[in-house]
Design an enzyme around this catalytic site. Structure first.
Site, PDB file in Angstrom:
ATOM      1  N   SER A 224       0.841  -1.195   0.000  1.00  0.00           N
ATOM      2  CA  SER A 224       0.000   0.000   0.000  1.00  0.00           C
ATOM      3  C   SER A 224       0.873   1.240   0.000  1.00  0.00           C
ATOM      4  O   SER A 224       1.994   1.238   0.530  1.00  0.00           O
ATOM      5  CB  SER A 224      -0.889   0.020   1.249  1.00  0.00           C
ATOM      6  N   ASP A 225       0.366   2.318  -0.611  1.00  0.00           N
ATOM      7  CA  ASP A 225       0.994   3.607  -0.345  1.00  0.00           C
ATOM      8  C   ASP A 225       0.786   3.907   1.129  1.00  0.00           C
ATOM      9  O   ASP A 225      -0.105   3.359   1.783  1.00  0.00           O
ATOM     10  CB  ASP A 225       0.403   4.701  -1.233  1.00  0.00           C
ATOM     11  N   TRP A 226       1.587   4.798   1.664  1.00  0.00           N
ATOM     12  CA  TRP A 226       1.624   5.010   3.103  1.00  0.00           C
ATOM     13  C   TRP A 226       0.279   5.591   3.587  1.00  0.00           C
ATOM     14  O   TRP A 226      -0.143   6.655   3.132  1.00  0.00           O
ATOM     15  CB  TRP A 226       2.790   5.924   3.454  1.00  0.00           C
TER      16      TRP A 226
END
Length: 821
Positions: A224-226
């Protein structure tokens, strides 16, 4: 409650607890260790044109041109070399994954992250991304392609849904990923922040399992992106790792509950576990007996690659009267003017911010190249904003130094500064005009919390009134004269106040003196949040209008270089551009300087096209340098003086205005949605369909030599599933060695409504000596002819009449009929 479920894999040496703790990060920048398999925690690094460490040990890295500049090279082997260097530098930082490249298309001419992605076109972007991925991974480092998908604007990106029809999705916004997966084979993919058609991909089984894995065939690791996961949907979506850690969604407790409730089965978690283990083992090459180059950082080889990439990116857009290249033997005085002349602008703001060991400005690059043979004089002319003119180095002296050198600059970690410990770095800065953005300003410093102290002497050379100013970006500042604070934008900072930490601050001070004097000067800056920057300016009793001073200097010189454009103050992560015009008074500066000296070349540094309407006619020569990295100043100088023949080609169409770009009527969106109502009409596709002439077309770029592209030939007829070759002779008809890019476009004969007339399908770059002819050979594959049928949810041959268009830009083409069997 103790779970009764069996281990995910009974034969695994991992306990169930160890297995369920592997699906979220250990912390913000580490994936968890797997002790049972002797696999250590994996640290990851950010960025795609350098290695950005946001956790200790921090430090600097080689800064290459940003991705839009890499795309302008149209040179896949060169960008693969850049990738190899990035792979070595990532390992030198004890990291095993680089969170890049970002490949989302340049849909918007104001896109804040366009500078760190490649192009408006999926074929150019996909092939350049593939090259850098191959390079990174050839050195045992994982690339992580991002952001899947349609992350095309920064405004409210976490909340606004990209509403895109199925055909446009697959022919543009997913095609760039599909090419990169096929030709680059990245080991990892990162999800995006934005929803697509109402669904967050990281939470969507439809997007990650259905589209990414089943339809596009990606079988690697998904992270996932942060903080991009929204909820329980991620448990079923096929995402392998939640970041940052500790997780909020993919926690052991939630995964146990999901197994017991049947929301996810053991086989699915086993597949995810195996993907994690396979990624770790790929990044531990010694386990498989694989040998890669030793880790390498800031080496002569990497500096050379950075220079070559910057040189090949620079694009000559205008050269009336063959003004360029300048002849050093005929120039005795050269004026270098502009807000980007004395600064090495390295990129837009955001996480893709690199802290280089050094960076060369255009002014320094020109002075280094010409040496004592040319008198190189500098005037800022105007700032990028409304600041007072920057205090120049000739009136500044470092501690124990001489006037003309600038100031002693000490760079501290905040706790070291507050406890009176030694600085991490001490150097000399010529002036205080910095916009570091998200990057650290010096090696060994964290990028989010630092203090800079400039000290030395300030010379006030004449009686009269002086006015001084400071302007900070997301930080606090202070100025002391002879030990007394005269500008205080420091003492009212409240670290517990969210808005105070993000504030930009400005202050002024005026002093009148009866006689010339020197002042003991101390200037402080502390970064308080995300974007760092500091400017120290003045207005003097002998000051001219800064533009008028630049005009007078230009008139007294044999030639002029104006370096302007943008910086990370105007574009970057979470920051789309607000205006098309060059910021500040740059348009006026260019007009007036060019009127004063017709031997003026303009050089732009920027990630997105700018407004040319007020000044292009006045400028006889124009170079687009993008953000050219740490060697940019050297590259610019070498192109200006003919040491290098420019060979860059535009990776984007440069519009006349934002209003004529169809996607802008849907930007930024409303009611939680932004409609991609322009469909396929993005970039040159729109201009070709509408019959509108842009300022500069996609694929355009001039040279100091001339080329002739001959008659193309096909190797045969194209059949289903096959490929043929188009060959075309290219001759260098001038008197300089140079490089030309041959571009191949597929043209639909009588395309239906909504279908642009043509699209790029391949390209090749040739290096030719004067008088030399070579043959470019380019593949045309049957899949290039297919379009997506949304009704059938399939790629089909919906048309049978095609031309192949071959040339050196999207507006300079010759046609041959493509035969199908």
């Amino acid at each position: 409650m103790k779970s009764s479920i069996m281990p995910i894999n009974e034969a695994s040496p991992l306990s169930i607890d160890e297995q369920l703790n592997l699906f979220a990060g250990r912390d913000a920048w580490h994936y968890p260790a797997i002790p049972s398999l002797n696999l250590p925690a994996m640290q990851v690094a950010d960025c795609g044109h350098g290695v950005t460490l946001v956790a200790p040990p921090y430090g600097s890295a080689t800064c290459f041109p940003t991705s839009v500049g890499m795309a302008a090279t149209w040179n896949q082997p060169l960008i693969e070399e850049v990738g190899q260097a990035l792979g070595r530098e990532t390992r030198a930082k004890n990291c095993r994954m680089l969170l890049g490249p970002m490949v989302n298309l340049h849909r918007l001419p104001c896109g804040g992250r366009n500078y760190e992605t490649f192009s408006e076109d999926p074929v150019l972007a996909g092939k350049m991304a593939s090259a850098i991925i191959r390079g990174i991974q050839s050195e045992g480092t994982s690339a992580c392609i991002k952001s899947f998908a349609c992350n095309n604007q920064q405004f409210n990106q976490k909340n606004i849904s990209a509403e895109v029809d199925p055909r446009t999705l697959r022919e543009l916004y997913l095609k760039v990923f599909e090419i990169a997966y096929r030709e680059g084979q990245p080991w990892a993919t990162m999800t995006c922040y934005n929803p697509i058609n109402g669904e967050y991909p990281g939470d969507s089984q439809t997007w990650l399992q259905g589209v990414l894995r089943d339809e596009m065939g990606f079988d690697g690791f998904i992270v996932s992106d942060w903080n991009a996961l929204q909820g329980e949907g991620a448990i079923q979506s096929s995402v392998d790792m939640e970041m940052p850690g500790p997780g909020k969604v993919l926690t052991p407790e939630r995964l146990r509950d999901a197994l017991e409730l049947g929301l996810v089965d053991e086989a699915e978690l086993e597949r995810r576990l195996q993907r994690i283990i396979e990624l770790y083992e790929k990044c531990e090459p010694a386990r498989k007996g694989e040998r890669y180059s030793p880790p390498e950082l800031d080496s002569p080889r990497h500096r050379s690659i950075a220079l070559r990439a910057a040189e090949e990116a620079i694009t000559l857009l205008k050269n009336d009267g063959a003004l360029l290249p300048f002849d050093r033997t005929r120039i005795k005085r050269l004026a270098v003017i502009g807000p980007n002349a004395a600064n090495a602008r390295l990129g837009g703001g955001g996480s893709a911010s690199v802290s280089p060991f050094y960076a060369i400005s255009p002014l320094q690059g020109i002075r280094d190249l010409v040496g004592d043979s040319v008198d190189v004089l500098f005037a800022e002319g105007c700032s990028q904003g409304s600041n007072l003119p920057t205090v120049p180095p000739e009136f500044l002296s470092p501690v124990d130094g001489e006037f003309g050198q600038g100031l002693t600059a000490e760079y501290f970690q905040v706790d070291h500064f507050l406890s009176d410990e030694a600085p991490s770095v001490t150097q000399t800065n010529g002036q205080i005009d910095f916009s570091w953005g998200w990057a650290s300003p010096a090696t060994s410093l964290p990028r989010n919390d630092y203090v800079v102290r400039w000290s030395g002497k300030l010379r006030l050379p004449a009686a009269g009134q002086y006015r001084f100013s400071i302007a900070t970006q997301e930080g606090i500042g202070r100025v002391d004269f002879d030990g007394e604070t005269v500008i205080d934008c420091w003492s009212d900072f409240d670290p517990t106040n969210f808005e105070s930490a993000y504030a930009n601050r400005a202050g002024e001070f005026a002093i009148e003196i009866d006689a010339p004097r020197d002042v003991e000067l101390c200037v402080l800056y502390r970064k308080t949040k995300t974007r760092g920057g500091m400017h120290f300016g003045w207005e003097t009793p002998f000051s001219q209008d800064p533009i008028e001073a630049a005009v007078e200097l230009a008139a007294s010189c044999d030639a002029v270089v104006i370096a302007g454009g943008l910086s990370n103050q105007f574009e970057g992560g979470d920051c789309d551009r607000k205006a098309f015009a060059l910021p500040g008074c740059q348009a006026e500066l260019i007009r007036r300087v060019c009127a004063a000296n017709p031997r003026t070349a303009v050089v732009l540094k920027n990630g997105t096209p700018v407004d040319y309407r007020d000044w292009l006619d006045a400028a006889p020569a124009l170079l687009e340098a993008y953000y050219p990295g740490q060697e940019g100043g050297t590259a610019i100088a070498r192109v200006l003086f003919g040491e290098v023949n420019p060979s860059g080609k535009l990776p984007d169409t440069h519009p006349n205005n934002w209003e004529e770009v169809p996607c802008m009527q849907f930007y930024p969106g409303e009611n939680g949605k932004t409609e991609y109502g322009e469909g396929l009409m993005v970039g040159y596709r729109h201009y070709d369909a509408a019959g509108v002439e842009p300022v500069f077309p996609f694929g355009f770029g001039l040279s100091y030599t001339t080329f002739e592209i001959g008659v193309p030939k096909l190797s045969g007829a194209l059949t289903e599933g096959s490929e043929i070759e188009v060959s075309v002779p290219v001759a260098n008809t001038g008197n300089r060695a140079g490089q030309e890019v041959v571009q191949v476009y597929l043209e639909w004969v009588n395309p239906p409504a909504g279908r642009p007339p043509r699209a790029l399908i391949n390209f090749a770059k040739l290096a030719l000596k004067p008088g030399e002819t070579q043959t470019a050979r380019l593949a045309v594959h049957y899949r290039d002819l297919l379009t997506y049928n949304a009704d059938h949810a399939a790629w089909e041959l919906e048309h049978r009449e095609f031309n192949l268009c071959i040339g050196n830009s999207s507006r300079s083409l010759q046609r041959i009929k493509l035969r199908l069997n």
